[in-house]
Design a protein around this motif. Structure first.
Motif, PDB file in Angstrom:
ATOM      1  N   ALA A 150       0.840  -1.200   0.000  1.00  0.00           N
ATOM      2  CA  ALA A 150       0.000   0.000   0.000  1.00  0.00           C
ATOM      3  C   ALA A 150       0.876   1.251   0.000  1.00  0.00           C
ATOM      4  CB  ALA A 150      -0.962  -0.039   1.179  1.00  0.00           C
ATOM      5  N   SER A 151       0.560   2.227   0.857  1.00  0.00           N
ATOM      6  CA  SER A 151       1.300   3.487   0.845  1.00  0.00           C
ATOM      7  C   SER A 151       2.458   3.526   1.833  1.00  0.00           C
ATOM      8  CB  SER A 151       0.355   4.666   1.105  1.00  0.00           C
ATOM      9  OG  SER A 151      -0.523   4.390   2.182  1.00  0.00           O
ATOM     10  N   GLY A 152       2.864   2.359   2.313  1.00  0.00           N
ATOM     11  CA  GLY A 152       4.140   2.248   3.030  1.00  0.00           C
ATOM     12  C   GLY A 152       4.114   2.280   4.538  1.00  0.00           C
ATOM     13  N   GLU A 153       2.961   2.523   5.143  1.00  0.00           N
ATOM     14  CA  GLU A 153       2.930   2.673   6.597  1.00  0.00           C
ATOM     15  C   GLU A 153       3.444   1.433   7.336  1.00  0.00           C
ATOM     16  OE1 GLU A 153       0.656   3.657   4.486  1.00  0.00           O
ATOM     17  OE2 GLU A 153      -0.429   5.450   5.157  1.00  0.00           O
ATOM     18  N   GLU A 154       2.959   0.267   6.926  1.00  0.00           N
ATOM     19  CA  GLU A 154       3.371  -0.959   7.611  1.00  0.00           C
ATOM     20  C   GLU A 154       4.807  -1.344   7.260  1.00  0.00           C
ATOM     21  OE1 GLU A 154       0.067  -3.999   7.991  1.00  0.00           O
ATOM     22  OE2 GLU A 154      -0.938  -2.531   6.705  1.00  0.00           O
ATOM     23  N   VAL A 155       5.244  -0.979   6.067  1.00  0.00           N
ATOM     24  CA  VAL A 155       6.637  -1.238   5.675  1.00  0.00           C
ATOM     25  C   VAL A 155       7.585  -0.454   6.573  1.00  0.00           C
ATOM     26  CG1 VAL A 155       8.333  -1.049   3.830  1.00  0.00           C
ATOM     27  CG2 VAL A 155       5.972  -1.652   3.285  1.00  0.00           C
ATOM     28  N   TYR A 156       7.299   0.824   6.755  1.00  0.00           N
ATOM     29  CA  TYR A 156       8.163   1.646   7.598  1.00  0.00           C
ATOM     30  C   TYR A 156       8.056   1.243   9.067  1.00  0.00           C
ATOM     31  CZ  TYR A 156       9.050   4.623   3.559  1.00  0.00           C
ATOM     32  OH  TYR A 156       9.446   5.087   2.327  1.00  0.00           O
ATOM     33  N   SER A 157       6.908   0.721   9.469  1.00  0.00           N
ATOM     34  CA  SER A 157       6.772   0.209  10.833  1.00  0.00           C
ATOM     35  C   SER A 157       7.741  -0.950  11.058  1.00  0.00           C
ATOM     36  CB  SER A 157       5.335  -0.256  11.083  1.00  0.00           C
ATOM     37  OG  SER A 157       4.412   0.797  10.929  1.00  0.00           O
ATOM     38  N   ILE A 158       7.808  -1.852  10.076  1.00  0.00           N
ATOM     39  CA  ILE A 158       8.733  -2.987  10.175  1.00  0.00           C
ATOM     40  C   ILE A 158      10.186  -2.505  10.128  1.00  0.00           C
ATOM     41  CG2 ILE A 158       9.537  -5.070   8.971  1.00  0.00           C
ATOM     42  CD1 ILE A 158       6.602  -5.511   8.117  1.00  0.00           C
ATOM     43  N   ALA A 159      10.455  -1.523   9.285  1.00  0.00           N
ATOM     44  CA  ALA A 159      11.808  -0.973   9.210  1.00  0.00           C
ATOM     45  C   ALA A 159      12.227  -0.386  10.561  1.00  0.00           C
ATOM     46  CB  ALA A 159      11.882   0.092   8.126  1.00  0.00           C
ATOM     47  N   MET A 160      11.309   0.281  11.246  1.00  0.00           N
ATOM     48  CA  MET A 160      11.625   0.836  12.567  1.00  0.00           C
ATOM     49  C   MET A 160      11.947  -0.263  13.569  1.00  0.00           C
ATOM     50  SD  MET A 160       8.865   3.936  13.036  1.00  0.00           S
ATOM     51  CE  MET A 160       8.432   4.983  11.635  1.00  0.00           C
ATOM     52  N   LEU A 161      11.272  -1.408  13.449  1.00  0.00           N
ATOM     53  CA  LEU A 161      11.572  -2.530  14.339  1.00  0.00           C
ATOM     54  C   LEU A 161      12.988  -3.044  14.103  1.00  0.00           C
ATOM     55  CD1 LEU A 161       8.239  -4.609  14.324  1.00  0.00           C
ATOM     56  CD2 LEU A 161       9.012  -2.894  15.983  1.00  0.00           C
ATOM     57  N   PHE A 162      13.388  -3.113  12.824  1.00  0.00           N
ATOM     58  CA  PHE A 162      14.768  -3.504  12.520  1.00  0.00           C
ATOM     59  C   PHE A 162      15.752  -2.490  13.095  1.00  0.00           C
ATOM     60  CE2 PHE A 162      13.159  -6.340   9.091  1.00  0.00           C
ATOM     61  CZ  PHE A 162      13.941  -7.451   9.363  1.00  0.00           C
ATOM     62  N   GLU A 163      15.490  -1.214  12.867  1.00  0.00           N
ATOM     63  CA  GLU A 163      16.383  -0.159  13.368  1.00  0.00           C
ATOM     64  C   GLU A 163      16.533  -0.252  14.883  1.00  0.00           C
ATOM     65  OE1 GLU A 163      18.060   2.353  11.844  1.00  0.00           O
ATOM     66  OE2 GLU A 163      17.443   1.896   9.792  1.00  0.00           O
ATOM     67  N   GLU A 164      15.422  -0.456  15.556  1.00  0.00           N
ATOM     68  CA  GLU A 164      15.435  -0.515  17.011  1.00  0.00           C
ATOM     69  C   GLU A 164      16.184  -1.745  17.511  1.00  0.00           C
ATOM     70  OE1 GLU A 164      14.236   1.302  20.715  1.00  0.00           O
ATOM     71  OE2 GLU A 164      14.579   1.938  18.637  1.00  0.00           O
ATOM     72  N   ALA A 165      15.979  -2.872  16.842  1.00  0.00           N
ATOM     73  CA  ALA A 165      16.679  -4.091  17.249  1.00  0.00           C
ATOM     74  C   ALA A 165      18.184  -3.950  17.049  1.00  0.00           C
ATOM     75  CB  ALA A 165      16.148  -5.281  16.447  1.00  0.00           C
ATOM     76  N   PHE A 166      18.603  -3.398  15.912  1.00  0.00           N
ATOM     77  CA  PHE A 166      20.033  -3.182  15.672  1.00  0.00           C
ATOM     78  C   PHE A 166      20.617  -2.235  16.722  1.00  0.00           C
ATOM     79  CE2 PHE A 166      19.768  -4.032  10.800  1.00  0.00           C
ATOM     80  CZ  PHE A 166      19.713  -5.391  11.053  1.00  0.00           C
ATOM     81  N   ARG A 167      19.860  -1.198  17.057  1.00  0.00           N
ATOM     82  CA  ARG A 167      20.362  -0.202  18.018  1.00  0.00           C
ATOM     83  C   ARG A 167      20.523  -0.802  19.400  1.00  0.00           C
ATOM     84  NH1 ARG A 167      18.367   3.607  21.679  1.00  0.00           N
ATOM     85  NH2 ARG A 167      16.235   2.842  21.444  1.00  0.00           N
ATOM     86  N   LYS A 168      19.510  -1.538  19.847  1.00  0.00           N
ATOM     87  CA  LYS A 168      19.565  -2.095  21.200  1.00  0.00           C
ATOM     88  C   LYS A 168      20.589  -3.214  21.324  1.00  0.00           C
ATOM     89  CE  LYS A 168      14.934  -0.912  22.828  1.00  0.00           C
ATOM     90  NZ  LYS A 168      13.628  -1.425  23.333  1.00  0.00           N
ATOM     91  N   GLN A 169      20.749  -4.011  20.259  1.00  0.00           N
ATOM     92  CA  GLN A 169      21.701  -5.120  20.305  1.00  0.00           C
ATOM     93  C   GLN A 169      23.092  -4.705  19.820  1.00  0.00           C
ATOM     94  OE1 GLN A 169      20.351  -8.988  18.941  1.00  0.00           O
ATOM     95  NE2 GLN A 169      18.203  -8.365  19.065  1.00  0.00           N
ATOM     96  N   GLN A 170      23.216  -3.447  19.437  1.00  0.00           N
ATOM     97  CA  GLN A 170      24.508  -2.904  18.988  1.00  0.00           C
ATOM     98  C   GLN A 170      25.102  -3.762  17.863  1.00  0.00           C
ATOM     99  OE1 GLN A 170      26.974  -2.434  22.504  1.00  0.00           O
ATOM    100  NE2 GLN A 170      25.701  -0.804  23.324  1.00  0.00           N
ATOM    101  N   ARG A 171      24.274  -4.031  16.863  1.00  0.00           N
ATOM    102  CA  ARG A 171      24.713  -4.855  15.748  1.00  0.00           C
ATOM    103  C   ARG A 171      25.046  -3.977  14.534  1.00  0.00           C
ATOM    104  NH1 ARG A 171      24.082 -10.386  16.048  1.00  0.00           N
ATOM    105  NH2 ARG A 171      25.463 -10.239  14.239  1.00  0.00           N
TER     106      ARG A 171
END
Length: 241
Positions: A150-171
């Motif tokens: 669709a217009s990307g809302e759920e895609v960017y939601s998933i991208a934020m989850l990746f960003e957050e996981a990388f940040r917290k796990q320092q990967r």
């Protein structure tokens, strides 16, 4: 307010204040039931012609979907355009290719918003965190595909989850790439722009808003580093999986 409405992609007509008055009576008086206007045989032929034109212009098979729903959307488009016969509407479709896309978009309305279905995203967050925690060093890029974006809302939601996981796990050693596809060209283009009214981002956690978006007037835009991780494209998954 008008600009925010336009950004939703849900506006049918954009008119000056002087033109609104002349259009309203036409919209109110236009018939939406064509059973009295055409014989059954003629109506079937004209709908078939409309379906073929839309198929040629968009690769979308309207005939595969619920007939009553499709015909109601055709009636709605005719009302908006001030067209009174299916034959004239078929001619309009033939002459204006963009109308085929507008009809398809009108028929299959996307329902999406950021972090839609809280429980599902909570479960997905756990999966992403576990996946990153157990990820080996042989493959530095995690790839995923999101059809019907669709217009990307759920895609960017998933991208934020990746960003957050990388940040917290320092990967810092890992990256992610998302391939997102949809049949609606206009929705895909809006997803690429990644600019949304602030009111549409109320379901995004405050911390994520601060970290992964930037404020632009009354709107917010997904930060460029996240946009660069996503490839949006038009795709019909039924015919080209």
């Amino acid at each position: 307010m008008p600009k925010a409405a336009l950004l939703t992609g849900s506006v049918d007509l954009t008119l000056s204040s002087s033109d609104i008055g002349s259009v309203l009576p036409r919209l109110l008086e236009h018939p939406t039931d064509f059973s009295e206007l055409l014989t059954q045989e003629h109506r079937s032929d004209e709908y078939g012609r409309i379906y073929n034109i839309v198929r040629n212009n968009t690769a979308f098979k309207l005939a595969d979907y619920k007939s009553a729903t499709v015909k109601r959307r055709i009636a709605r488009r005719m009302s908006l355009l001030g067209i009174y016969t299916l034959e004239d509407y078929a001619e309009y479709l033939k002459n204006y290719k963009e109308e085929s896309h507008l009809l398809v978009r009108d028929t299959f309305i996307s329902v999406t918003y950021f972090f839609r279905d809280k429980d599902a995203f909570s479960a997905l967050e756990d999966i992403i965190n576990a996946s990153i925690n157990n990820h080996n060093n042989r493959n530095k890029i995690i790839r995923c595909w999101i059809p019907g974006c669709a217009s990307g809302e759920e895609v960017y939601s998933i991208a934020m989850l990746f960003e957050e996981a990388f940040r917290k796990q320092q990967r810092a050693d890992l990256e992610y790439m998302i391939f997102a596809s949809d049949l609606d060209d206009a929705a895909v283009e809006r997803a690429r722009i990644a600019l949304y009214p602030s009111s549409e981002m109320e379901t995004v956690p405050k911390e994520f808003l601060d970290l992964y978006t930037e404020k632009i007037g009354e709107q917010r835009r997904i930060k460029k580093r996240i946009r660069n991780r996503i490839v949006f494209t038009r795709q019909n998954v039924i015919e080209d999986p």
